[in-house]
Design a protein around this motif. Structure first.
Motif, PDB file in Angstrom:
ATOM      1  N   ALA A 254       0.873  -1.170   0.000  1.00 48.11           N
ATOM      2  CA  ALA A 254       0.000   0.000   0.000  1.00 48.11           C
ATOM      3  C   ALA A 254       0.916   1.227   0.000  1.00 48.11           C
ATOM      4  O   ALA A 254       1.997   1.193   0.599  1.00 48.11           O
ATOM      5  CB  ALA A 254      -0.884   0.000   1.239  1.00 48.11           C
ATOM      6  N   VAL A 255       0.517   2.281  -0.695  1.00 46.92           N
ATOM      7  CA  VAL A 255       1.309   3.512  -0.720  1.00 46.92           C
ATOM      8  C   VAL A 255       0.413   4.709  -0.456  1.00 46.92           C
ATOM      9  O   VAL A 255      -0.789   4.674  -0.726  1.00 46.92           O
ATOM     10  CB  VAL A 255       2.081   3.706  -2.048  1.00 46.92           C
ATOM     11  CG1 VAL A 255       3.026   2.564  -2.321  1.00 46.92           C
ATOM     12  CG2 VAL A 255       1.143   3.891  -3.215  1.00 46.92           C
ATOM     13  N   GLU A 256       1.022   5.762   0.047  1.00 41.04           N
ATOM     14  CA  GLU A 256       0.358   7.047   0.273  1.00 41.04           C
ATOM     15  C   GLU A 256       1.115   8.102  -0.523  1.00 41.04           C
ATOM     16  O   GLU A 256       2.355   8.119  -0.510  1.00 41.04           O
ATOM     17  CB  GLU A 256       0.397   7.431   1.753  1.00 41.04           C
ATOM     18  CG  GLU A 256      -0.367   6.506   2.663  1.00 41.04           C
ATOM     19  CD  GLU A 256      -1.868   6.736   2.625  1.00 41.04           C
ATOM     20  OE1 GLU A 256      -2.293   7.878   2.369  1.00 41.04           O
ATOM     21  OE2 GLU A 256      -2.600   5.752   2.840  1.00 41.04           O
ATOM     22  N   VAL A 257       0.393   8.972  -1.209  1.00 39.22           N
ATOM     23  CA  VAL A 257       1.025  10.049  -1.968  1.00 39.22           C
ATOM     24  C   VAL A 257       1.308  11.213  -1.029  1.00 39.22           C
ATOM     25  O   VAL A 257       0.446  11.630  -0.262  1.00 39.22           O
ATOM     26  CB  VAL A 257       0.133  10.484  -3.151  1.00 39.22           C
ATOM     27  CG1 VAL A 257       0.677  11.753  -3.807  1.00 39.22           C
ATOM     28  CG2 VAL A 257       0.038   9.368  -4.182  1.00 39.22           C
ATOM     29  N   GLN A 258       2.546  11.728  -1.098  1.00 44.94           N
ATOM     30  CA  GLN A 258       2.976  12.852  -0.266  1.00 44.94           C
ATOM     31  C   GLN A 258       3.191  14.122  -1.083  1.00 44.94           C
ATOM     32  O   GLN A 258       3.314  15.195  -0.522  1.00 44.94           O
ATOM     33  CB  GLN A 258       4.279  12.495   0.458  1.00 44.94           C
ATOM     34  CG  GLN A 258       4.166  11.284   1.339  1.00 44.94           C
ATOM     35  CD  GLN A 258       3.094  11.427   2.400  1.00 44.94           C
ATOM     36  OE1 GLN A 258       3.046  12.420   3.110  1.00 44.94           O
ATOM     37  NE2 GLN A 258       2.223  10.446   2.500  1.00 44.94           N
TER      38      GLN A 258
END
Length: 166
Positions: free
Chosen positions: A102-106
């Protein structure tokens, strides 16, 4: 195979074929859409949609590789979350073990990126966009990543665990 597919397909086989690779892939969801990348030169047609990702380099951790791959392919800066599942991609002559996170955009701006291993005239990334689950499922199974065979909804994608081996 048509002329347009020959050169990209040959380049994919030259760079990645007939050996096992370790790939990292990121699942980024924005509302009811999943970030996807369309490639050419993989599979029997000019279309293969999959989440962003790519190979690791010697001495590079899987999270670091995924941060790099996201920047190269999508223009987005991400932080890496949980390791969700492992998929074994086998579409001879291609064979890869894929680690899905899972990834989160920063930060960054969504754009169509490049594959730095490929020359400008041999790029296989054709499009990068957020897609609904329904859009993804409209493609024939050989034109989307096999992980979608295990899912009936976008929520299902994020509940996959373990080793996928269809």
């Amino acid at each position: 195979m048509t002329q347009i597919l020959d050169k990209p397909r040959q380049e994919v086989i030259k760079l990645y074929g007939n050996r096992q690779r370790l790939r990292v892939c990121g699942l980024y969801r924005e509302d009811s859409r999943l970030l996807m990348v369309r490639h050419r030169g993989i599979g029997p047609t000019d279309t293969f949609w999959c989440p962003p990702g790519g190979g690791t380099h010697f001495g590079e951790t899987a999270p670091d590789a995924l941060v790099r791959e996201f920047a190269e392919e999508t223009g987005l800066d991400v932080t890496i979350g949980e390791l969700l599942f492992v998929n074994e991609f086998m579409q001879p002559p291609l064979h890869a073990l894929e680690l899905f996170f899972a990834v989160e955009v920063q930060g960054g701006s969504l754009r169509q990126g490049l594959d730095p291993e490929m020359a400008d005239d041999e790029q296989i990334i054709q499009e990068v966009r957020l897609m609904t689950f329904e859009e993804i499922k409209r493609y024939p199974p050989h034109e989307v990543h096999a992980l979608f065979q295990y899912c009936d909804s976008l929520d299902d994608v994020f509940t996959l665990r373990g080793y996928l081996h269809k």
